[in-house]
Structures are given as C-alpha cells and as structure tokens.
Write an enzyme that holds these catalytic residues in place. Structure first.
Site, mmCIF file in Angstrom:
data_model
loop_
_atom_site.group_PDB
_atom_site.id
_atom_site.type_symbol
_atom_site.label_atom_id
_atom_site.label_comp_id
_atom_site.label_asym_id
_atom_site.label_seq_id
_atom_site.Cartn_x
_atom_site.Cartn_y
_atom_site.Cartn_z
ATOM 1 N N LYS A 149 0.858 -1.176 0.000
ATOM 2 C CA LYS A 149 0.000 0.000 0.000
ATOM 3 C C LYS A 149 0.897 1.228 0.000
ATOM 4 C CE LYS A 149 -4.266 -1.806 1.936
ATOM 5 N NZ LYS A 149 -5.110 -1.294 0.833
ATOM 6 N N LYS A 257 -14.187 -7.234 -4.555
ATOM 7 C CA LYS A 257 -14.357 -7.410 -3.111
ATOM 8 C C LYS A 257 -15.850 -7.570 -2.851
ATOM 9 C CE LYS A 257 -10.316 -4.586 -2.007
ATOM 10 N NZ LYS A 257 -9.820 -3.302 -1.452
#
Length: 347
Positions: A149, A257
């Site tokens: 990230k 997701k």
C-alpha cells in the site's frame, strides 16, 4: 425461518495504515438464520468511509431483513440492492443454512484440504523501517507476490523501498503490486506511473480517486504500468452501468471485493463483463473475519483464476473466529481436521 444479527468489533493486532488513515478496529455483523433445527451464518461487514452502505440506517436495514426473512429471496435481494455487504451476508447465511456442513458453501478440492489458493503477501503503510521489516518477513515466509500500500508516506521514500526490494529480488523472483487507494492527483499520476513502471511492477490499484472517469480512462489508455480498478467499482449497481464503466475506462484489471460490490451475485456479473471485454481480474477480501474470508476463498477457488488472490487477511485480528483456514507459504488452505470456534462467540 428466524433471523437475527450480532455485532462484533474486530481488533487489529497492530495499527494498519492506509492512505485513508490508520485502522485499529473493523466493524462486522453476523447474520444468523435458523430453520428446523439448522443454523446458517453469514457476515455483513463495512469499511467506514469506503463502503457505499456505510450509512446511518445500516443496522435498521439489518433489522428490516430479520423481520422480512420469510419473504422471497428475490424480493429481499432487490430491496437490499444498495447494501452490498448485507446482500453478501444474506447469500452466505442462506448457503450455510442449506449446506450439509454449515461452513462448506462451495464443496471442492479446496474444502477437502487437497489444494490451496495462491495469495499475495500484504504490506501495510507505515514508517519506512516498518514497511521494510514486513517485506523481509513476507519473503522469508515464501511469498513470491507482494502487495504494498502506497500513498501515505513520502513518495520518494516509497520509491526507495521498492528499489530496495527490486535490487534484492528481480521480477522473476518477486511479483510486486502496489495499491495507491486513489492517493495520486490526476495531473501527477502519469509521471508517477512512469517512475513506478521502471521497477518492473505487476500493476497499480486505483492510482487516482474514484469517480474521475475521464481521467482514469486517459490513464488506462497511455499508462506504462497496468492499472487495476478497485474503489471505482463501488456503488455501480446496474448491469448497464457496469458494462459502460468497463468499456469506457478499459482497465487492464479489476479487483473484486464481494462486501463492496454485492456478494457472489456481484462478482459473477463483474467477472462475466470483464471476460467479455478482455479485462483481467482477481478477488480480494475487504478485511472480513474468517467467516466471510472462508466464503470468499471457497468461491474464489471454483473460479480457476491462477493469479495470486488477496486473501491473506485472516491473521490480522486479535479476536478473529478460529477457523480451518491456514496460510502455508504463499497459499491459503482449508484444513478439514480443524474445528471452527463459532461456539466461543455469542451467536
């Protein structure tokens, strides 16, 4: 049939940084269905500030579902259209209730413990030393695909970390993915993508903030680094809108997701559209507990996608529900000899 729900705050073992802030807890609700002595359980989880159903009336909608659970599932799913995480929890709970074994939703060689699912190692944002420590740990564990990230600390410091990793491990040794969570400004994104591409990265997730469709389409057309849409899929409910988004932006990848896009139904639809438009995809959890992660993993295995998936989040919480899910090397396995710890929780 009777239905009720139970809330649980999942506590992170250590604060986990993203470009939207540092996470210390994660809210989730368990939907419990009971019928003729059988019980089914599903998980409804939201990410504050990201989920489209992060709304003040969320628990009211869960209560509405419990009061109307006797109605036709098609009616319920239609009424829950704008609550993708509740749709996912309901799908999960119904499959659990119907199953001979309540946690085997999609029987396969995975649930028999004979095959695993390749997953990526996740590196959280933080100080450079902390991120470097995580990278070394994941490589030691045997991961050949690592996702970092980026976007929260200084970009030059992040580039230095990536250079360090590339210096130690070539693209043949380690596949590097990065996730910007929309942190780049449109006017600076292409230059940053160019610099990142020089490090032989696999892809970048959501380089600019969602909703800037023209800018994202332009980036996907000229990018030197494959782009994966993530947040961009949130809140797109209609099939025609989904098809238009993929055709207009023409991304190299999309990331699915289920808690954010409407469960198994949502994934089925996005996968079909992606395949029709030559867009690749992979599946990622959205920090569910092991109940949700188990359902996602079982579904994912049946899709036959050989890319590393984003399903390595089961060990993040101090109070997660014990499950048969095990990470061995860079694969997620289901150990049928391991019991669930559901009875330890007030369900």
């Amino acid at each position: 049939m009777k239905a009720r729900y139970q809330k649980l705050n999942l506590n992170f073992k250590r604060p986990s940084g993203t470009s939207r802030g540092v996470l210390t807890t994660k809210e989730t609700w368990y939907l419990i269905l009971e019928k003729e002595g059988k019980r089914g359980i599903g998980e409804c989880g939201i990410l504050r500030g990201l989920s489209i159903d992060d709304r003040p009336d969320y628990e009211q909608k869960l209560q509405w579902l419990c009061e109307h659970i006797h109605k036709n599932p098609a009616f319920l799913f239609t009424e829950l259209k704008e609550y993708p995480s509740i749709i996912f929890g309901l799908e999960m709970a119904l499959k659990s209730l119907e199953s001979e074994h309540p946690h085997i939703l999609f029987p396969s060689l995975f649930t028999e413990g004979k095959k695993g699912i390749p997953i990526n190692g996740l590196i959280w944002m933080g100080k450079k030393s902390f991120m470097k420590e995580q990278i070394q740990e994941k490589i030691k564990q045997g991961f050949s695909c690592i996702k970092l990230k980026i976007g929260a600390i200084d970009f030059e410091a992040e580039m230095e970390l990536l250079r360090y990793t590339r210096k130690e491990f070539s693209a043949n040794d380690i596949e590097l993915r990065v996730d910007a969570n929309g942190a780049f400004l449109p006017e600076e994104a292409l230059e940053k993508l160019q610099r990142l591409s020089e490090l032989n990265l696999h892809s970048i997730e959501q380089p600019i903030r969602q909703g800037q469709l023209q800018e994202m389409a332009r980036l996907c057309e000229v990018t030197p680094l494959p782009i994966a849409l993530d947040e961009e899929l949130i809140g797109v409910f209609n099939t025609s809108d989904k098809e238009k988004l993929i055709q207009d932006i023409n991304p190299q990848y999309i990331i699915l997701k289920p808690s954010l896009i409407g469960g198994f139904q949502g994934m089925d639809e996005w996968i079909s559209l992606a395949n029709q438009n030559d867009t690749h995809w992979w599946i990622t959890s959205a920090l569910e507990s092991n109940v949700g992660l188990n359902a996602i993993a079982q579904y994912t295995f049946l899709q036959g996608n050989t890319m590393p998936q984003g399903l390595g989040t089961g060990g993040l919480f101090t109070n997660n529900i014990e499950s048969p899910l095990e990470v061995k090397g860079e694969n997620l396995f289901y150990n049928p000899m391991q019991f669930w710890g559901i009875n330890k929780h007030p369900f």
